[in-house]
Design an enzyme around this catalytic site. Sequence first.
Site, PDB file in Angstrom:
ATOM      1  N   ASP A   1       0.901  -1.310   0.358  1.00 56.35           N
ATOM      2  CA  ASP A   1       0.127   0.420   0.061  1.00 56.35           C
ATOM      3  C   ASP A   1       0.585   1.228   0.170  1.00 56.35           C
ATOM      4  O   ASP A   1       0.638   1.920  -0.556  1.00 56.35           O
ATOM      5  CB  ASP A   1      -0.872   0.029   1.501  1.00 56.35           C
ATOM      6  CG  ASP A   1      -2.383  -0.367   0.780  1.00 56.35           C
ATOM      7  OD1 ASP A   1      -2.528  -0.401  -0.096  1.00 56.35           O
ATOM      8  OD2 ASP A   1      -2.802  -0.037   2.216  1.00 56.35           O
TER       9      ASP A   1
ATOM     10  N   ARG B   1     -22.419   7.686   7.192  1.00 55.03           N
ATOM     11  CA  ARG B   1     -24.198   7.415   7.288  1.00 55.03           C
ATOM     12  C   ARG B   1     -24.655   7.410   8.174  1.00 55.03           C
ATOM     13  O   ARG B   1     -26.222   8.503   8.340  1.00 55.03           O
ATOM     14  CB  ARG B   1     -24.626   5.835   6.635  1.00 55.03           C
ATOM     15  CG  ARG B   1     -24.082   5.060   5.125  1.00 55.03           C
ATOM     16  CD  ARG B   1     -23.977   3.319   4.401  1.00 55.03           C
ATOM     17  NE  ARG B   1     -23.327   3.331   5.752  1.00 55.03           N
ATOM     18  CZ  ARG B   1     -23.255   1.763   5.056  1.00 55.03           C
ATOM     19  NH1 ARG B   1     -23.747   1.519   4.626  1.00 55.03           N
ATOM     20  NH2 ARG B   1     -22.653   1.226   6.031  1.00 55.03           N
TER      21      ARG B   1
END
Length: 397
Positions: free
Chosen positions: A147, A284
């Site tokens: 990464d 959310r």
Amino acid sequence: MKILVLNCGSSSVKYQLFDMEDESVLAKGLVERIGIDGSVLTHRPAGKEKLVRETEIPDHKVAIRLCLEALTDPHYGVIKDYSEIGAIGHRIVHGGTFPHSVLVDASTKKAISELEVLAPLHNGPALRGIEACEAILPGTPQVTAFDTAFHQGMPDYAYTYSLPYELCQKHLIRRYGAHGTSHQYVALRAAAIVGKPLEELKVITCHLGNGSSITAIKNAKSYDTSMGFTPLAGLTMGTRCGDIDPAIVPFLMEKEGYTPAEMDQVMNRRSGVLGVSGLSSDFRDIEAAMAEGNDRARLAWEVFVHSAKKYIGAYAALLNGLDILVFTAGLGENSIAAREAICRDMDYLGIKIDPEKNQVRGQEREITAAGARVRTFVIPTNEELMIARDTLALVQA
């Protein structure tokens, strides 16, 4: 060639099997709750019903064996036997100063182990995954994709911290970044869409999820990125504080009596939008609570948006302009409100999005408003495909 891509977490294994003839996904799946009660395998073969198998999964070796059994299952499988797997690619969160993916050998494993101190939740499980594959599939080539690798293109003045130089050298302290595979994939995809080489474009990529990072890309290389020595730095995130005044750390340790480990937990697990809102780390939930008039949810949201806008503006300055802005990952791909809020009042930079085009979740789309100078895209990330491509290239070299 068929390539198996593995992403081993502390208690999970995600996998995808690619047919590199056309880069299609033959099957994908997830093993959850390794080493704890309720462990389960969910296997999703292309064009077939999914398999859910609940069984005791004590370690990563058993987990990977279950994945392979599912891939070769008479009903749910997509290959006849293990010999069809030409190579295995592993996602490694921290690769130190490795500038690209490499074939696995003894020195690679040693380096991953030594870097575990910088990514304790990730490098150890990844190494166990490599060793499990060596035991189950001896002789099958393995590749590690880091990464951090894409960010090794940063200039020294971008990755150097202004701490005593000798201390940084001694303890390997520098900016490493994260999500590099994702940033590189979506930047290359955006360049392909506009029909220009990435080397000719000034790009900012926003990988926004529970963990978030923003990267400035120049000459097809990472020029700067928001995450630093660890993935704690940068934007306000789900549970991570992002950038704070470093003096807050010893101040809180003294006032609250925290140990270093406890202070680390505060910053990594109890901060971010969870810490500010007192409600949730899930954006959310923050959006829903904000819509109901919850003021701390609004504050958490605005702190996050402010941090994202600040990095985009700073990186546009470093790049001396901007051609492309990309949103990706869970929040970047799926939150219409986040993209709208971040891009609002950025027209001075040439960034303006079309409200109708922005009504998209999880699909590739250009959302640029008519006449805007900067082209803005939503591009679903595909780190697994990037790892598969790197694996194929190294095995065939």
